[in-house]
Design a protein around this motif. Structure first.
Motif, PDB file in Angstrom:
ATOM      1  N   ARG A   1       0.857  -1.169   0.000  1.00  0.00           N
ATOM      2  CA  ARG A   1       0.000   0.000   0.000  1.00  0.00           C
ATOM      3  C   ARG A   1       0.903   1.232   0.000  1.00  0.00           C
ATOM      4  O   ARG A   1       1.695   1.424   0.915  1.00  0.00           O
ATOM      5  CB  ARG A   1      -0.906   0.000   1.232  1.00  0.00           C
ATOM      6  CG  ARG A   1      -1.762   1.257   1.386  1.00  0.00           C
ATOM      7  CD  ARG A   1      -2.728   1.434   0.243  1.00  0.00           C
ATOM      8  NE  ARG A   1      -3.600   2.602   0.455  1.00  0.00           N
ATOM      9  CZ  ARG A   1      -4.396   3.107  -0.485  1.00  0.00           C
ATOM     10  NH1 ARG A   1      -4.438   2.545  -1.688  1.00  0.00           N
ATOM     11  NH2 ARG A   1      -5.137   4.156  -0.216  1.00  0.00           N
ATOM     12  N   MET A   2       0.758   2.056  -1.035  1.00  0.00           N
ATOM     13  CA  MET A   2       1.607   3.227  -1.198  1.00  0.00           C
ATOM     14  C   MET A   2       0.744   4.474  -1.120  1.00  0.00           C
ATOM     15  O   MET A   2      -0.211   4.623  -1.894  1.00  0.00           O
ATOM     16  CB  MET A   2       2.330   3.175  -2.545  1.00  0.00           C
ATOM     17  CG  MET A   2       3.095   1.871  -2.782  1.00  0.00           C
ATOM     18  SD  MET A   2       4.024   1.853  -4.318  1.00  0.00           S
ATOM     19  CE  MET A   2       2.683   1.859  -5.507  1.00  0.00           C
ATOM     20  N   THR A   3       1.049   5.352  -0.191  1.00  0.00           N
ATOM     21  CA  THR A   3       0.317   6.601  -0.038  1.00  0.00           C
ATOM     22  C   THR A   3       1.274   7.784  -0.122  1.00  0.00           C
ATOM     23  O   THR A   3       2.491   7.616  -0.033  1.00  0.00           O
ATOM     24  CB  THR A   3      -0.435   6.644   1.298  1.00  0.00           C
ATOM     25  OG1 THR A   3       0.513   6.542   2.368  1.00  0.00           O
ATOM     26  CG2 THR A   3      -1.431   5.513   1.401  1.00  0.00           C
ATOM     27  N   ASN A   4       0.687   8.971  -0.305  1.00  0.00           N
ATOM     28  CA  ASN A   4       1.489  10.195  -0.425  1.00  0.00           C
ATOM     29  C   ASN A   4       2.651   9.986  -1.404  1.00  0.00           C
ATOM     30  O   ASN A   4       3.813  10.302  -1.112  1.00  0.00           O
ATOM     31  CB  ASN A   4       2.029  10.623   0.940  1.00  0.00           C
ATOM     32  CG  ASN A   4       2.620  12.020   0.923  1.00  0.00           C
ATOM     33  OD1 ASN A   4       2.328  12.827   0.043  1.00  0.00           O
ATOM     34  ND2 ASN A   4       3.480  12.305   1.897  1.00  0.00           N
ATOM     35  N   LEU A   5       2.313   9.473  -2.565  1.00  0.00           N
ATOM     36  CA  LEU A   5       3.330   9.161  -3.563  1.00  0.00           C
ATOM     37  C   LEU A   5       4.033  10.411  -4.056  1.00  0.00           C
ATOM     38  O   LEU A   5       3.421  11.489  -4.165  1.00  0.00           O
ATOM     39  CB  LEU A   5       2.712   8.401  -4.726  1.00  0.00           C
ATOM     40  CG  LEU A   5       2.437   6.920  -4.433  1.00  0.00           C
ATOM     41  CD1 LEU A   5       1.414   6.352  -5.402  1.00  0.00           C
ATOM     42  CD2 LEU A   5       3.735   6.118  -4.500  1.00  0.00           C
ATOM     43  N   LYS A   6       5.320  10.247  -4.350  1.00  0.00           N
ATOM     44  CA  LYS A   6       6.150  11.353  -4.817  1.00  0.00           C
ATOM     45  C   LYS A   6       6.719  11.002  -6.191  1.00  0.00           C
ATOM     46  O   LYS A   6       6.841   9.819  -6.531  1.00  0.00           O
ATOM     47  CB  LYS A   6       7.304  11.584  -3.837  1.00  0.00           C
ATOM     48  CG  LYS A   6       6.858  11.872  -2.412  1.00  0.00           C
ATOM     49  CD  LYS A   6       8.049  12.005  -1.477  1.00  0.00           C
ATOM     50  CE  LYS A   6       7.588  12.304  -0.056  1.00  0.00           C
ATOM     51  NZ  LYS A   6       8.736  12.447   0.871  1.00  0.00           N
ATOM     52  N   PRO A   7       7.086  12.006  -6.983  1.00  0.00           N
ATOM     53  CA  PRO A   7       7.666  11.712  -8.306  1.00  0.00           C
ATOM     54  C   PRO A   7       8.871  10.772  -8.222  1.00  0.00           C
ATOM     55  O   PRO A   7       9.070   9.957  -9.141  1.00  0.00           O
ATOM     56  CB  PRO A   7       8.058  13.094  -8.817  1.00  0.00           C
ATOM     57  CG  PRO A   7       7.075  14.017  -8.172  1.00  0.00           C
ATOM     58  CD  PRO A   7       6.858  13.447  -6.797  1.00  0.00           C
ATOM     59  N   GLU A   8       9.642  10.855  -7.160  1.00  0.00           N
ATOM     60  CA  GLU A   8      10.810   9.980  -7.029  1.00  0.00           C
ATOM     61  C   GLU A   8      10.442   8.530  -6.740  1.00  0.00           C
ATOM     62  O   GLU A   8      11.312   7.661  -6.721  1.00  0.00           O
ATOM     63  CB  GLU A   8      11.767  10.499  -5.947  1.00  0.00           C
ATOM     64  CG  GLU A   8      11.114  10.796  -4.614  1.00  0.00           C
ATOM     65  CD  GLU A   8      10.762  12.269  -4.461  1.00  0.00           C
ATOM     66  OE1 GLU A   8      10.265  12.876  -5.440  1.00  0.00           O
ATOM     67  OE2 GLU A   8      10.956  12.796  -3.333  1.00  0.00           O
ATOM     68  N   ASP A   9       9.169   8.240  -6.520  1.00  0.00           N
ATOM     69  CA  ASP A   9       8.711   6.859  -6.364  1.00  0.00           C
ATOM     70  C   ASP A   9       8.476   6.188  -7.721  1.00  0.00           C
ATOM     71  O   ASP A   9       8.186   4.989  -7.774  1.00  0.00           O
ATOM     72  CB  ASP A   9       7.415   6.797  -5.555  1.00  0.00           C
ATOM     73  CG  ASP A   9       7.600   7.263  -4.119  1.00  0.00           C
ATOM     74  OD1 ASP A   9       6.710   7.983  -3.614  1.00  0.00           O
ATOM     75  OD2 ASP A   9       8.631   6.911  -3.507  1.00  0.00           O
ATOM     76  N   THR A  10       8.589   6.942  -8.783  1.00  0.00           N
ATOM     77  CA  THR A  10       8.375   6.398 -10.124  1.00  0.00           C
ATOM     78  C   THR A  10       9.375   5.308 -10.433  1.00  0.00           C
ATOM     79  O   THR A  10      10.571   5.426 -10.138  1.00  0.00           O
ATOM     80  CB  THR A  10       8.500   7.522 -11.173  1.00  0.00           C
ATOM     81  OG1 THR A  10       7.423   8.440 -11.000  1.00  0.00           O
ATOM     82  CG2 THR A  10       8.461   6.970 -12.594  1.00  0.00           C
ATOM     83  N   GLY A  11       8.876   4.221 -11.035  1.00  0.00           N
ATOM     84  CA  GLY A  11       9.741   3.123 -11.417  1.00  0.00           C
ATOM     85  C   GLY A  11       8.944   1.868 -11.683  1.00  0.00           C
ATOM     86  O   GLY A  11       7.714   1.874 -11.599  1.00  0.00           O
ATOM     87  N   VAL A  12       9.658   0.811 -11.999  1.00  0.00           N
ATOM     88  CA  VAL A  12       9.038  -0.502 -12.153  1.00  0.00           C
ATOM     89  C   VAL A  12       9.169  -1.230 -10.818  1.00  0.00           C
ATOM     90  O   VAL A  12      10.279  -1.343 -10.277  1.00  0.00           O
ATOM     91  CB  VAL A  12       9.696  -1.314 -13.273  1.00  0.00           C
ATOM     92  CG1 VAL A  12       9.036  -2.679 -13.393  1.00  0.00           C
ATOM     93  CG2 VAL A  12       9.609  -0.562 -14.603  1.00  0.00           C
ATOM     94  N   TYR A  13       8.051  -1.690 -10.313  1.00  0.00           N
ATOM     95  CA  TYR A  13       8.021  -2.370  -9.024  1.00  0.00           C
ATOM     96  C   TYR A  13       7.946  -3.872  -9.242  1.00  0.00           C
ATOM     97  O   TYR A  13       7.098  -4.350 -10.002  1.00  0.00           O
ATOM     98  CB  TYR A  13       6.843  -1.874  -8.193  1.00  0.00           C
ATOM     99  CG  TYR A  13       7.092  -0.514  -7.592  1.00  0.00           C
ATOM    100  CD1 TYR A  13       7.191   0.619  -8.401  1.00  0.00           C
ATOM    101  CD2 TYR A  13       7.259  -0.347  -6.220  1.00  0.00           C
ATOM    102  CE1 TYR A  13       7.442   1.872  -7.852  1.00  0.00           C
ATOM    103  CE2 TYR A  13       7.505   0.899  -5.657  1.00  0.00           C
ATOM    104  CZ  TYR A  13       7.601   2.000  -6.480  1.00  0.00           C
ATOM    105  OH  TYR A  13       7.852   3.250  -5.936  1.00  0.00           O
ATOM    106  N   TYR A  14       8.819  -4.595  -8.539  1.00  0.00           N
ATOM    107  CA  TYR A  14       8.912  -6.038  -8.682  1.00  0.00           C
ATOM    108  C   TYR A  14       8.603  -6.735  -7.360  1.00  0.00           C
ATOM    109  O   TYR A  14       9.076  -6.320  -6.290  1.00  0.00           O
ATOM    110  CB  TYR A  14      10.320  -6.449  -9.109  1.00  0.00           C
ATOM    111  CG  TYR A  14      10.758  -5.919 -10.446  1.00  0.00           C
ATOM    112  CD1 TYR A  14      11.400  -4.692 -10.560  1.00  0.00           C
ATOM    113  CD2 TYR A  14      10.529  -6.656 -11.612  1.00  0.00           C
ATOM    114  CE1 TYR A  14      11.809  -4.204 -11.792  1.00  0.00           C
ATOM    115  CE2 TYR A  14      10.936  -6.180 -12.845  1.00  0.00           C
ATOM    116  CZ  TYR A  14      11.578  -4.947 -12.928  1.00  0.00           C
ATOM    117  OH  TYR A  14      11.970  -4.471 -14.156  1.00  0.00           O
TER     118      TYR A  14
END
Length: 113
Positions: free
Chosen positions: A79-92
């Motif tokens: 569960r990801m909240t308060n997402l930031k641009p630096e959280d961008t990526g491919v999640y594995y």
């Protein structure tokens, strides 16, 4: 072996929940969790959970991301909240134990400012 879902595009401050389905024949799992890879960077750990359910959260997402599993251990969620641009990526998604180390195909998370 592992199937991820739940990625997508959100604006900063938004939320997403990632899910990973672990086949029942993958056992015993000593550690499972989520990793991510941003463009031009190496894959990094985001959050992991050991077989006792103890979670380890990377500092940059602590307080914003939560890792969980269902009772049977067949599903792992992030569960990801308060997402930031630096959280961008491919999640594995990852599940490992003695003699195996399985990865999912990855799911894209894009956070715009």
């Amino acid at each position: 072996q592992l199937v991820e879902s739940g990625g997508g595009s959100v604006v900063a401050g938004g939320a997403l929940t990632l899910a990973c389905k672990v086949p029942r024949n993958v056992f015993p799992i000593s550690n499972k969790g989520w990793y991510r890879q941003a463009p031009g960077k190496e894959r990094e750990v985001v959050a992991t959970m050991d077989r006792l359910g103890l979670a380890n959260i990377e500092d940059s997402v602590k307080g914003r991301f939560i890792i969980s599993r269902n009772e049977a251990g067949a599903m792992i969620h992030l569960r990801m909240t308060n997402l930031k641009p630096e959280d961008t990526g491919v999640y594995y998604c990852n599940a490992r134990g003695t003699g195996f180390d399985f990865w999912g195909q990855g799911t894209q998370v894009t956070v715009s400012s």
